[in-house]
Design an enzyme around this catalytic site. Structure first.
Site, PDB file in Angstrom:
ATOM      1  CB  CYS A  45     -27.058 -20.937  44.313  1.00  0.00           C
ATOM      2  SG  CYS A  45     -26.862 -19.341  43.718  1.00  0.00           S
TER       3      CYS A  45
HETATM    4  C1  BEZ Z   1     -29.547 -18.184  42.111  1.00  0.00           C
HETATM    5  O1  BEZ Z   1     -28.365 -18.642  42.339  1.00  0.00           O
HETATM    6  O2  BEZ Z   1     -30.091 -18.807  40.907  1.00  0.00           O
HETATM    7  C2  BEZ Z   1     -29.719 -16.280  41.793  1.00  0.00           C
HETATM    8  C3  BEZ Z   1     -29.053 -15.884  42.810  1.00  0.00           C
HETATM    9  C4  BEZ Z   1     -29.815 -14.477  43.578  1.00  0.00           C
HETATM   10  C5  BEZ Z   1     -30.467 -13.688  42.023  1.00  0.00           C
HETATM   11  C6  BEZ Z   1     -30.696 -14.608  40.878  1.00  0.00           C
HETATM   12  C7  BEZ Z   1     -30.140 -15.233  40.915  1.00  0.00           C
END
Ligand code: BEZ
Length: 211
Positions: A45
């Protein structure tokens, strides 16, 4: 309930990093790209939000506003934004909805319980000036989205809204487009003065008409 293409995008009021807003009023008669993130302070994200911030001028050129969401509160988003700037070099320059009670996430069916009971998946909704949903995408948490693809889709949506054309596989702004089958050859000659090539009777290609 799932939101389908052509549905009116549900309106909502929400707290965001840029103050409280009512979605339809905030959007006005622009296009909007509403996208969700599973959680704050997560690696994928972080990269997505930096890229979205970098591309904001390209969305603006297309009369499109962008807005993110995660189920964490706005105070958490604000702290996370410092990390996003630090890591990506881009300050988040669009509102991020804080949705700790999941009101908006539920309204837009962004929580898929068999993927995660607690967090939103990576949903994208592109909404037209008429507030109708023009595109939906759903990615898993483990796969970051391609924001250039969202710009490409906007180009296609905006072109096809104004002309009787469709865009072929991997099309990019400036490339030839397809005349929709509902247009007869006779009408196509009038509507597309640059001419067209009929590769098959149902596959007629013409230069992009608005260039
Ligand atoms: C991420 O944004 O890196 C992420 C969020 C939830 C689970 C796995 C990765």
């Amino acid at each position: 309930m799932a939101i389908r293409l052509g549905d009116e995008a549900p309106d909502f009021t929400a707290d965001t990093t840029m103050g409280e807003l009512s979605f339809h009023a905030w959007k006005g008669n622009s296009w909007a790209v509403l996208f969700s993130h599973p959680k704050d302070f997560t690696p994928v994200c972080t990269t997505e939000l930096g890229r979205a911030a970098q591309l904001k001028p390209d969305f603006e050129k297309r009369n499109a506003k962008i807005i993110g969401l995660s189920v964490d509160p706005v105070e958490s988003h604000r702290k996370w934004e410092a990390d996003i700037k630090d890591v990506t070099g881009h300050a988040v320059n669009f509102p991020m909805i804080g949705d700790p009670d999941r009101k908006v996430a539920m309204l837009y069916d962004m929580i898929h319980p068999n993927a995660s009971e607690n967090f939103t998946v990576r949903s994208v909704f592109i909404i037209g000036p008429d507030h109708k949903v023009k595109l939906t995408l759903t990615y898993p948490a483990s796969t970051g989205r391609n924001f250039d693809e969202l710009l490409r889709v906007l180009d296609s949506l905006q072109l096809t809204a104004g002309y009787s054309v469709a865009t072929p596989v991997d099309w990019k702004h400036g490339e030839d487009v397809i005349i929709v089958p509902a247009v007869s050859d006779e009408d196509a000659k009038k509507k597309f003065p640059k001419g067209f090539v009929a590769k098959k009777p149902y596959l007629r290609v013409t230069p992009q008409p608005n260039r």
